[in-house]
Motif scaffolding. Structure first.
Motif, PDB file in Angstrom:
ATOM      1  N   ASP A   1      51.847  23.530  40.366  1.00 39.41           N
ATOM      2  CA  ASP A   1      52.725  24.122  40.009  1.00 39.41           C
ATOM      3  C   ASP A   1      52.457  25.199  38.665  1.00 39.41           C
ATOM      4  OD1 ASP A   1      55.299  25.130  39.658  1.00 39.41           O
ATOM      5  OD2 ASP A   1      56.053  23.336  38.553  1.00 39.41           O
ATOM      6  N   VAL A   2      52.955  24.778  37.512  1.00 35.84           N
ATOM      7  CA  VAL A   2      52.698  25.588  36.409  1.00 35.84           C
ATOM      8  C   VAL A   2      51.340  25.208  35.753  1.00 35.84           C
ATOM      9  CG1 VAL A   2      55.145  25.784  35.712  1.00 35.84           C
ATOM     10  CG2 VAL A   2      54.208  23.788  34.909  1.00 35.84           C
ATOM     11  N   ARG A   3      51.031  24.085  35.925  1.00 34.47           N
ATOM     12  CA  ARG A   3      49.184  23.921  35.158  1.00 34.47           C
ATOM     13  C   ARG A   3      48.459  24.802  35.864  1.00 34.47           C
ATOM     14  NH1 ARG A   3      48.120  17.927  37.047  1.00 34.47           N
ATOM     15  NH2 ARG A   3      49.187  18.710  38.718  1.00 34.47           N
ATOM     16  N   PHE A   4      48.494  25.230  37.313  1.00 37.71           N
ATOM     17  CA  PHE A   4      47.607  26.290  37.700  1.00 37.71           C
ATOM     18  C   PHE A   4      47.751  27.504  37.366  1.00 37.71           C
ATOM     19  CE2 PHE A   4      46.234  29.120  41.251  1.00 37.71           C
ATOM     20  CZ  PHE A   4      44.735  28.938  41.300  1.00 37.71           C
ATOM     21  N   LEU A   5      49.140  27.944  37.207  1.00 41.46           N
ATOM     22  CA  LEU A   5      49.361  29.364  36.853  1.00 41.46           C
ATOM     23  C   LEU A   5      49.135  29.645  35.208  1.00 41.46           C
ATOM     24  CD1 LEU A   5      52.762  29.920  38.775  1.00 41.46           C
ATOM     25  CD2 LEU A   5      50.331  30.588  39.570  1.00 41.46           C
ATOM     26  N   ASP A   6      48.942  28.414  34.549  1.00 42.27           N
ATOM     27  CA  ASP A   6      48.753  28.889  33.045  1.00 42.27           C
ATOM     28  C   ASP A   6      47.549  29.843  32.793  1.00 42.27           C
ATOM     29  OD1 ASP A   6      49.485  27.833  30.214  1.00 42.27           O
ATOM     30  OD2 ASP A   6      47.252  27.410  30.199  1.00 42.27           O
ATOM     31  N   GLY A   7      47.708  30.720  31.980  1.00 44.54           N
ATOM     32  CA  GLY A   7      46.637  31.502  31.812  1.00 44.54           C
ATOM     33  C   GLY A   7      45.327  30.959  31.267  1.00 44.54           C
ATOM     34  N   ASP A   8      45.391  29.947  30.283  1.00 41.20           N
ATOM     35  CA  ASP A   8      44.038  29.121  30.187  1.00 41.20           C
ATOM     36  C   ASP A   8      43.633  28.358  31.239  1.00 41.20           C
ATOM     37  OD1 ASP A   8      44.536  30.029  27.470  1.00 41.20           O
ATOM     38  OD2 ASP A   8      45.418  28.000  26.969  1.00 41.20           O
ATOM     39  N   ASN A   9      44.155  28.145  32.262  1.00 46.42           N
ATOM     40  CA  ASN A   9      43.482  27.705  33.615  1.00 46.42           C
ATOM     41  C   ASN A   9      42.809  28.779  34.378  1.00 46.42           C
ATOM     42  OD1 ASN A   9      43.272  25.395  35.502  1.00 46.42           O
ATOM     43  ND2 ASN A   9      44.314  26.871  36.742  1.00 46.42           N
ATOM     44  N   PHE A  10      43.237  29.845  34.118  1.00 46.75           N
ATOM     45  CA  PHE A  10      42.364  30.996  34.934  1.00 46.75           C
ATOM     46  C   PHE A  10      41.092  31.197  34.280  1.00 46.75           C
ATOM     47  CE2 PHE A  10      46.663  31.929  36.863  1.00 46.75           C
ATOM     48  CZ  PHE A  10      46.264  31.825  38.223  1.00 46.75           C
ATOM     49  N   VAL A  11      41.433  31.164  32.873  1.00 48.92           N
ATOM     50  CA  VAL A  11      40.062  31.423  31.955  1.00 48.92           C
ATOM     51  C   VAL A  11      38.992  30.241  32.313  1.00 48.92           C
ATOM     52  CG1 VAL A  11      39.348  31.452  29.647  1.00 48.92           C
ATOM     53  CG2 VAL A  11      41.163  32.622  30.120  1.00 48.92           C
ATOM     54  N   THR A  12      39.608  29.082  32.485  1.00 55.64           N
ATOM     55  CA  THR A  12      38.798  27.718  32.661  1.00 55.64           C
ATOM     56  C   THR A  12      38.003  27.930  34.247  1.00 55.64           C
ATOM     57  OG1 THR A  12      40.222  26.195  31.401  1.00 55.64           O
ATOM     58  CG2 THR A  12      38.494  25.298  33.281  1.00 55.64           C
ATOM     59  N   ILE A  13      38.714  28.602  35.237  1.00 54.98           N
ATOM     60  CA  ILE A  13      38.214  28.732  36.359  1.00 54.98           C
ATOM     61  C   ILE A  13      37.042  29.947  36.217  1.00 54.98           C
ATOM     62  CG2 ILE A  13      38.513  29.910  38.702  1.00 54.98           C
ATOM     63  CD1 ILE A  13      41.353  28.911  38.717  1.00 54.98           C
ATOM     64  N   LEU A  14      37.227  31.149  35.511  1.00 52.72           N
ATOM     65  CA  LEU A  14      36.059  31.929  35.302  1.00 52.72           C
ATOM     66  C   LEU A  14      34.982  31.377  34.595  1.00 52.72           C
ATOM     67  CD1 LEU A  14      38.316  34.998  34.439  1.00 52.72           C
ATOM     68  CD2 LEU A  14      37.177  34.666  36.801  1.00 52.72           C
ATOM     69  N   ARG A  15      35.243  30.297  33.621  1.00 47.48           N
ATOM     70  CA  ARG A  15      34.186  29.629  32.807  1.00 47.48           C
ATOM     71  C   ARG A  15      33.344  28.949  33.497  1.00 47.48           C
ATOM     72  NH1 ARG A  15      34.067  25.254  29.247  1.00 47.48           N
ATOM     73  NH2 ARG A  15      32.806  25.790  27.323  1.00 47.48           N
ATOM     74  N   PHE A  16      33.821  28.089  34.494  1.00 50.21           N
ATOM     75  CA  PHE A  16      32.867  27.378  35.390  1.00 50.21           C
ATOM     76  C   PHE A  16      32.488  28.070  36.494  1.00 50.21           C
ATOM     77  CE2 PHE A  16      35.292  24.139  32.833  1.00 50.21           C
ATOM     78  CZ  PHE A  16      34.453  22.871  32.998  1.00 50.21           C
ATOM     79  N   ALA A  17      32.894  29.185  36.704  1.00 46.76           N
ATOM     80  CA  ALA A  17      32.378  30.133  37.538  1.00 46.76           C
ATOM     81  C   ALA A  17      31.109  30.883  37.326  1.00 46.76           C
ATOM     82  CB  ALA A  17      33.411  30.939  38.241  1.00 46.76           C
ATOM     83  N   SER A  18      31.156  30.913  35.855  1.00 45.26           N
ATOM     84  CA  SER A  18      29.953  31.898  35.223  1.00 45.26           C
ATOM     85  C   SER A  18      28.524  31.279  35.674  1.00 45.26           C
ATOM     86  CB  SER A  18      30.271  31.851  33.691  1.00 45.26           C
ATOM     87  OG  SER A  18      30.359  30.645  32.998  1.00 45.26           O
ATOM     88  N   VAL A  19      28.369  30.167  35.264  1.00 48.68           N
ATOM     89  CA  VAL A  19      26.898  29.463  35.389  1.00 48.68           C
ATOM     90  C   VAL A  19      26.642  29.504  36.699  1.00 48.68           C
ATOM     91  CG1 VAL A  19      25.320  27.548  35.113  1.00 48.68           C
ATOM     92  CG2 VAL A  19      27.252  28.056  33.288  1.00 48.68           C
ATOM     93  N   ILE A  20      27.273  29.078  37.760  1.00 43.12           N
ATOM     94  CA  ILE A  20      26.862  29.059  39.371  1.00 43.12           C
ATOM     95  C   ILE A  20      26.821  30.400  39.726  1.00 43.12           C
ATOM     96  CG2 ILE A  20      29.198  28.486  40.029  1.00 43.12           C
ATOM     97  CD1 ILE A  20      25.824  27.377  41.655  1.00 43.12           C
ATOM     98  N   GLY A  21      27.758  31.316  39.061  1.00 45.86           N
ATOM     99  CA  GLY A  21      27.789  32.614  39.392  1.00 45.86           C
ATOM    100  C   GLY A  21      26.386  33.503  39.194  1.00 45.86           C
ATOM    101  N   VAL A  22      26.029  33.232  37.955  1.00 52.10           N
ATOM    102  CA  VAL A  22      24.493  33.988  37.802  1.00 52.10           C
ATOM    103  C   VAL A  22      23.518  33.422  38.561  1.00 52.10           C
ATOM    104  CG1 VAL A  22      22.823  34.024  35.913  1.00 52.10           C
ATOM    105  CG2 VAL A  22      25.177  34.447  35.505  1.00 52.10           C
ATOM    106  N   VAL A  23      23.430  32.095  38.922  1.00 51.04           N
ATOM    107  CA  VAL A  23      22.491  31.319  39.717  1.00 51.04           C
ATOM    108  C   VAL A  23      22.788  32.274  41.440  1.00 51.04           C
ATOM    109  CG1 VAL A  23      21.703  29.225  41.126  1.00 51.04           C
ATOM    110  CG2 VAL A  23      22.408  29.336  38.605  1.00 51.04           C
ATOM    111  N   SER A  24      24.075  32.435  41.626  1.00 50.73           N
ATOM    112  CA  SER A  24      24.208  32.755  42.961  1.00 50.73           C
ATOM    113  C   SER A  24      23.827  34.373  42.953  1.00 50.73           C
ATOM    114  CB  SER A  24      25.746  32.875  43.428  1.00 50.73           C
ATOM    115  OG  SER A  24      26.167  31.446  43.461  1.00 50.73           O
ATOM    116  N   VAL A  25      23.732  35.118  42.059  1.00 51.06           N
ATOM    117  CA  VAL A  25      23.607  36.401  42.028  1.00 51.06           C
ATOM    118  C   VAL A  25      22.064  36.593  42.196  1.00 51.06           C
ATOM    119  CG1 VAL A  25      23.171  38.534  40.712  1.00 51.06           C
ATOM    120  CG2 VAL A  25      25.315  37.454  40.631  1.00 51.06           C
TER     121      VAL A  25
END
Length: 341
Positions: free
Chosen positions: A49-73
């Motif tokens: 529900d609202v926990r997922f749609l919170d703007g800070d939660n989307f920032v958290t998703i991007l933040r945790f994706a950044s490290v493995i994202g660079v490795v994946s590139v």
């Protein structure tokens, strides 16, 4: 049919005077990934529900994706070139440990905080260089060479750190990486910049075209004048460099360097790259697809966390997501007229 009548191209379909157009293969694959990501977001919305749609939660998703994202590139380049690198997680851990040693921190304090980043990237590139030389010139199978590097790098990291976490005390370094330009963490900006540069390198340069050629047929590439062995080494250096940079980013995210950093990241990176549309046998690579693949798995992990799911359940759903994403890619990419990038 008249000799002057234009033939119907093989990648187009004409039925009762109406021409049916199909999407290019690369766009179709990316569309499938976007649909998979949107489905995940819908699941997150319904379950959290609202926990997922919170703007800070989307920032958290991007933040945790950044490290493995660079490795994946970095992994995208190696796999596109017909190789594989199982050592990226261990190299990340070794880079984080070496960049957080007392000697490195002392030099960084006296010179500049960029010394920490430079050290991590240099360690990663050096590991990639060793792997690349073993594979290209030593004729060691990539799986074996990088497996050996995976074990050796993790062992060296444990020796250097004595199996302890090393706290980084370089305030300017932490201040830079913990800032939020335009509302996004610096780690996310680093990931986006690396992805953009990688896209240009793979799609708009001779180096990228040679990478695809080497991955498609190494012998034909050699006969065409491409220095296949030197190019292979360069691909592993790029992958190692990205792993080292990710090690510095991991320090910024956790404030410590540890030999346990990057555990199993090689599997996550390979999964993101392959789900993103890069052929595991080489010859085709996509940076955009890799970014989408990373976001899919990062979103999935976030949904697991919000719903307090067990690790076993996470593993099962991850496997299902990989299959669904691949099926969606095939559904769109196999339409008439689709083609590989």
């Amino acid at each position: 049919m008249s000799a002057f009548t234009d033939p119907v191209p093989p990648d187009e379909t004409v039925r009762e005077g109406t021409r049916r157009y199909t999407l290019p293969g690369s766009l179709a694959r990316n569309l499938g990934l976007v649909i998979a990501l949107l489905v995940l977001c819908a699941v997150g919305w319904f379950t959290a529900d609202v926990r997922f749609l919170d703007g800070d939660n989307f920032v958290t998703i991007l933040r945790f994706a950044s490290v493995i994202g660079v490795v994946s590139v970095g992994m995208t380049f190696v796999i596109t070139g017909g190789g594989i690198d199982l050592s990226v997680g261990s190299v990340l851990g070794l880079s984080s440990v070496w960049a957080s040693t007392l000697a490195t921190q002392t030099i960084a304090g006296d010179v500049h905080w960029l010394v920490v980043v430079f050290t991590a990237c240099a360690v990663g590139a050096a590991c990639g260089l060793v792997s690349g030389i073993l594979i290209a010139y030593g004729k060691v199978v990539a799986f074996i060479a990088t497996l050996a590097m995976m074990v050796a790098a993790r062992g060296l990291a444990e020796i250097i750190s004595n199996k302890r976490s090393q706290i980084l005390d370089v305030p300017p370094f932490m201040d830079f990486f913990q800032s939020r330009p335009l509302g996004l963490p610096t780690l996310v900006w680093v990931f986006l910049i690396v992805a953009a540069m990688a896209w240009v390198l793979l799609n708009r340069t001779t180096f990228g075209r040679r990478t695809i050629a080497v991955g498609g047929n190494a012998e034909a590439s050699r006969l065409a004048g491409i220095r296949v062995r030197a190019h292979t080494v360069a691909l592993y250096v790029i992958c190692g460099f990205c792993s080292g940079l990710a090690g510095a980013m991991m320090i910024a995210r956790t404030t410590v360097g540890s030999s346990t950093h990057g555990s199993l990241y090689e599997l996550d990176a390979i999964a993101a790259v392959v789900v993103g549309g890069t052929l595991l046998i080489g010859g085709r690579g996509t940076i955009v697809g890799t970014v989408l693949g990373v976001l899919i798995f990062s979103t999935l992990n976030n949904i697991f966390t919000l719903n307090n799911l067990s690790i076993s359940a996470q593993s099962i759903v991850k496997g299902a997501i990989i299959v669904i994403a691949v099926l969606l890619q095939q559904r769109f990419a196999n339409r008439p007229g689709s083609s590989s990038p």
